[in-house]
Design a protein around this motif. Structure first.
Motif, PDB file in Angstrom:
ATOM      1  N   PHE A   1       0.819  -1.215   0.000  1.00 44.69           N
ATOM      2  CA  PHE A   1       0.000   0.000   0.000  1.00 44.69           C
ATOM      3  C   PHE A   1       0.853   1.265   0.000  1.00 44.69           C
ATOM      4  N   GLY A   2       2.122   1.143   0.348  1.00 51.15           N
ATOM      5  CA  GLY A   2       2.994   2.305   0.362  1.00 51.15           C
ATOM      6  C   GLY A   2       2.989   3.015   1.697  1.00 51.15           C
ATOM      7  N   THR A   3       1.818   3.449   2.142  1.00 56.62           N
ATOM      8  CA  THR A   3       1.694   4.104   3.440  1.00 56.62           C
ATOM      9  C   THR A   3       1.179   3.095   4.451  1.00 56.62           C
ATOM     10  N   LEU A   4       1.993   2.782   5.426  1.00 62.12           N
ATOM     11  CA  LEU A   4       1.619   1.765   6.412  1.00 62.12           C
ATOM     12  C   LEU A   4       0.647   2.330   7.444  1.00 62.12           C
ATOM     13  N   PRO A   5      -0.266   1.503   7.958  1.00 57.69           N
ATOM     14  CA  PRO A   5      -1.065   1.927   9.109  1.00 57.69           C
ATOM     15  C   PRO A   5      -0.154   2.070  10.322  1.00 57.69           C
ATOM     16  N   THR A   6      -0.577   2.855  11.291  1.00 57.79           N
ATOM     17  CA  THR A   6       0.243   3.019  12.491  1.00 57.79           C
ATOM     18  C   THR A   6      -0.128   2.014  13.582  1.00 57.79           C
ATOM     19  N   GLY A   7      -1.231   1.307  13.380  1.00 55.15           N
ATOM     20  CA  GLY A   7      -1.640   0.280  14.333  1.00 55.15           C
ATOM     21  C   GLY A   7      -2.302  -0.873  13.606  1.00 55.15           C
ATOM     22  N   VAL A   8      -2.058  -2.111  14.071  1.00 47.47           N
ATOM     23  CA  VAL A   8      -2.659  -3.303  13.469  1.00 47.47           C
ATOM     24  C   VAL A   8      -3.183  -4.211  14.578  1.00 47.47           C
TER      25      VAL A   8
ATOM     26  N   GLY B   1       3.667 -13.688  12.581  1.00 51.33           N
ATOM     27  CA  GLY B   1       4.150 -13.649  11.205  1.00 51.33           C
ATOM     28  C   GLY B   1       4.232 -12.237  10.668  1.00 51.33           C
ATOM     29  N   LEU B   2       3.232 -11.421  11.002  1.00 50.71           N
ATOM     30  CA  LEU B   2       3.209 -10.041  10.526  1.00 50.71           C
ATOM     31  C   LEU B   2       4.358  -9.229  11.119  1.00 50.71           C
ATOM     32  N   VAL B   3       4.571  -9.351  12.427  1.00 50.43           N
ATOM     33  CA  VAL B   3       5.660  -8.615  13.087  1.00 50.43           C
ATOM     34  C   VAL B   3       7.020  -9.024  12.513  1.00 50.43           C
ATOM     35  N   ASN B   4       7.226 -10.322  12.369  1.00 47.49           N
ATOM     36  CA  ASN B   4       8.516 -10.791  11.851  1.00 47.49           C
ATOM     37  C   ASN B   4       8.777 -10.278  10.436  1.00 47.49           C
ATOM     38  N   GLU B   5       7.737 -10.312   9.586  1.00 48.05           N
ATOM     39  CA  GLU B   5       7.919  -9.883   8.192  1.00 48.05           C
ATOM     40  C   GLU B   5       8.124  -8.371   8.093  1.00 48.05           C
ATOM     41  N   LEU B   6       7.359  -7.601   8.853  1.00 46.91           N
ATOM     42  CA  LEU B   6       7.565  -6.155   8.838  1.00 46.91           C
ATOM     43  C   LEU B   6       8.975  -5.802   9.328  1.00 46.91           C
ATOM     44  N   THR B   7       9.433  -6.481  10.372  1.00 45.30           N
ATOM     45  CA  THR B   7      10.768  -6.226  10.909  1.00 45.30           C
ATOM     46  C   THR B   7      11.846  -6.542   9.877  1.00 45.30           C
TER      47      THR B   7
ATOM     48  N   ASN C   1      11.630  -6.227   6.853  1.00 50.88           N
ATOM     49  CA  ASN C   1      11.580  -5.208   5.806  1.00 50.88           C
ATOM     50  C   ASN C   1      11.888  -3.811   6.343  1.00 50.88           C
ATOM     51  N   GLY C   2      12.502  -3.755   7.521  1.00 47.59           N
ATOM     52  CA  GLY C   2      12.976  -2.493   8.045  1.00 47.59           C
ATOM     53  C   GLY C   2      11.954  -1.651   8.771  1.00 47.59           C
ATOM     54  N   VAL C   3      10.762  -2.182   9.000  1.00 48.36           N
ATOM     55  CA  VAL C   3       9.735  -1.453   9.739  1.00 48.36           C
ATOM     56  C   VAL C   3      10.008  -1.606  11.232  1.00 48.36           C
ATOM     57  N   LYS C   4       9.989  -0.514  11.958  1.00 53.31           N
ATOM     58  CA  LYS C   4      10.245  -0.556  13.391  1.00 53.31           C
ATOM     59  C   LYS C   4       8.942  -0.777  14.147  1.00 53.31           C
ATOM     60  N   ILE C   5       8.967  -1.826  14.978  1.00 53.90           N
ATOM     61  CA  ILE C   5       7.818  -2.167  15.821  1.00 53.90           C
ATOM     62  C   ILE C   5       8.188  -1.853  17.265  1.00 53.90           C
ATOM     63  N   PRO C   6       7.482  -1.002  17.993  1.00 53.51           N
ATOM     64  CA  PRO C   6       6.195  -0.373  17.650  1.00 53.51           C
ATOM     65  C   PRO C   6       6.325   1.063  17.157  1.00 53.51           C
ATOM     66  N   GLN C   7       7.558   1.572  16.950  1.00 54.05           N
ATOM     67  CA  GLN C   7       7.701   2.990  16.604  1.00 54.05           C
ATOM     68  C   GLN C   7       6.917   3.352  15.346  1.00 54.05           C
ATOM     69  N   ASP C   8       7.044   2.515  14.297  1.00 52.91           N
ATOM     70  CA  ASP C   8       6.332   2.781  13.045  1.00 52.91           C
ATOM     71  C   ASP C   8       4.919   2.178  13.072  1.00 52.91           C
ATOM     72  N   VAL C   9       4.837   0.942  13.517  1.00 49.99           N
ATOM     73  CA  VAL C   9       3.554   0.233  13.542  1.00 49.99           C
ATOM     74  C   VAL C   9       3.429  -0.513  14.869  1.00 49.99           C
ATOM     75  N   ALA C  10       2.359  -0.247  15.609  1.00 47.39           N
ATOM     76  CA  ALA C  10       2.067  -1.002  16.829  1.00 47.39           C
ATOM     77  C   ALA C  10       1.162  -2.169  16.466  1.00 47.39           C
ATOM     78  N   VAL C  11       1.451  -3.348  17.012  1.00 47.73           N
ATOM     79  CA  VAL C  11       0.709  -4.562  16.650  1.00 47.73           C
ATOM     80  C   VAL C  11       0.170  -5.225  17.911  1.00 47.73           C
TER      81      VAL C  11
ATOM     82  N   ARG D   1       3.092  -5.904  25.851  1.00 49.94           N
ATOM     83  CA  ARG D   1       4.518  -6.168  25.656  1.00 49.94           C
ATOM     84  C   ARG D   1       5.061  -5.144  24.660  1.00 49.94           C
ATOM     85  N   ASP D   2       6.213  -5.430  24.078  1.00 45.22           N
ATOM     86  CA  ASP D   2       6.925  -4.428  23.300  1.00 45.22           C
ATOM     87  C   ASP D   2       6.255  -4.046  21.984  1.00 45.22           C
ATOM     88  N   SER D   3       5.462  -4.918  21.375  1.00 49.60           N
ATOM     89  CA  SER D   3       4.927  -4.628  20.033  1.00 49.60           C
ATOM     90  C   SER D   3       3.892  -3.514  20.029  1.00 49.60           C
TER      91      SER D   3
END
Length: 299
Positions: free
Chosen positions: A208-215, A225-231, A233-243, A295-297
């Motif tokens: 989508f290009g623009t990631l949601p800030t929360g999932v 699986g989502l957290v591992n794959e985003l990580t 790909n350089g996405v910071k959890i939870p700074q960029d996306v909280a899960v 927790r941390d996510s």
């Protein structure tokens, strides 16, 4: 036996719904203190706590257990129920796939009581034990809103079983109370609640290009699986996306980023189901409360 006689006997058995009672046939001592349990998958990450709860209650009550799995297959569920009838169990705990009121009535006619896991069946004697999944969904999305996450995605499965529909309903209710319109919530549906499906959901989000800030994921394996794959790909959890996940399975705490999740009291669920059967309760419905585990996510 003559063939014509055999055919008439088989026809009568089919018409009457007769099931041979193996326990009575073998006169096995103590067969009246045995419970049957049918779940979809005993090897699944959610099963261990449920098993412990059922076994703890049955050990205390002096009951034995026959464990069966259905693999989510209606035909397997039917065969497992036939088998448990043949064994002369005094009650069954079922995570139902296609169980209906007629089969519950047939079990009751043979003095076999039924407790359903995470389902209710009106018009029957079946009791039930479940989790307040609507509240669980509310807890998850309320937490994301309180963290200031304004673009929220929802990762679910298709088709959605009733507990998952309840989680989604609670999540949308909470978001609505926070001023979100349903069309503002991006929904991604996968076919099964697995880590691999969570990875696919993450890749779809990245497209989508623009990631949601929360999932909010309706299942922990999806979230892992989502957290591992985003990580990766350089996405910071939870700074960029909280899960936030759902279930609090064992891998949730050991994920690459420990997972914030909604804990289901599965141990208590199993124990309560067994206790209802041992108490010979009918038509009783118990609802257990979920709990948010931060927790941390998503912190």
């Amino acid at each position: 036996m003559a063939e014509a006689t055999r055919v008439r006997v088989l026809a009568a058995i089919e018409e009457l719904g007769f099931v041979r009672n193996e326990a009575a046939r073998t006169l096995r001592k103590g067969s009246g203190r045995t419970l049957g349990v049918i779940v979809e998958d005993l090897a699944g990450p959610c099963a261990a706590d449920l098993v412990r709860g059922v076994e703890r209650a049955c050990d205390t009550g002096g009951y034995d257990i026959i464990w069966c799995t259905s693999d989510g297959d209606p035909e397997k569920e039917r065969r497992r129920l036939d088998f448990l009838e043949q064994q002369g169990v005094s009650g069954v705990i079922v995570a139902p796939v296609a169980l209906d009121a007629d089969r519950v009535a047939r079990l009751r006619a043979r003095d076999i009581r039924t407790v359903l896991l995470d389902r209710r069946m009106s018009g029957t004697t079946a009791s039930s034990v479940g989790v307040d999944h609507r509240q669980g969904g509310r807890l998850a999305t309320r937490h994301l809103v309180e963290l200031g996450r304004h673009d929220i995605a929802f990762v679910t499965t298709e088709p959605e079983p009733p507990p998952v529909r309840q989680r989604r309903g609670g999540a949308l209710q909470s978001l609505g109370q926070a001023g979100y319109a349903p069309e503002q919530v991006l929904t991604i549906a996968e076919q099964e609640p697995t880590a691999q499906a969570g990875q696919r959901a993450a890749r779809r989000l990245l497209e989508f290009g623009t990631l949601p800030t929360g999932v909010f994921c309706v299942d922990d394996l999806l979230a892992v699986g989502l957290v591992n794959e985003l990580t990766r790909n350089g996405v910071k959890i939870p700074q960029d996306v909280a899960v936030v996940g759902y279930g609090d399975i064992a891998p949730a705490a050991t994920c690459v980023v420990p997972l914030t999740t909604v804990r289901q009291p599965r141990d208590e669920l199993g124990a309560a189901a067994a206790e209802l059967l041992m108490d010979e309760a009918e038509g009783r419905h118990l609802t257990l409360a979920p709990e948010l585990v931060v927790r941390d996510s998503a912190s």
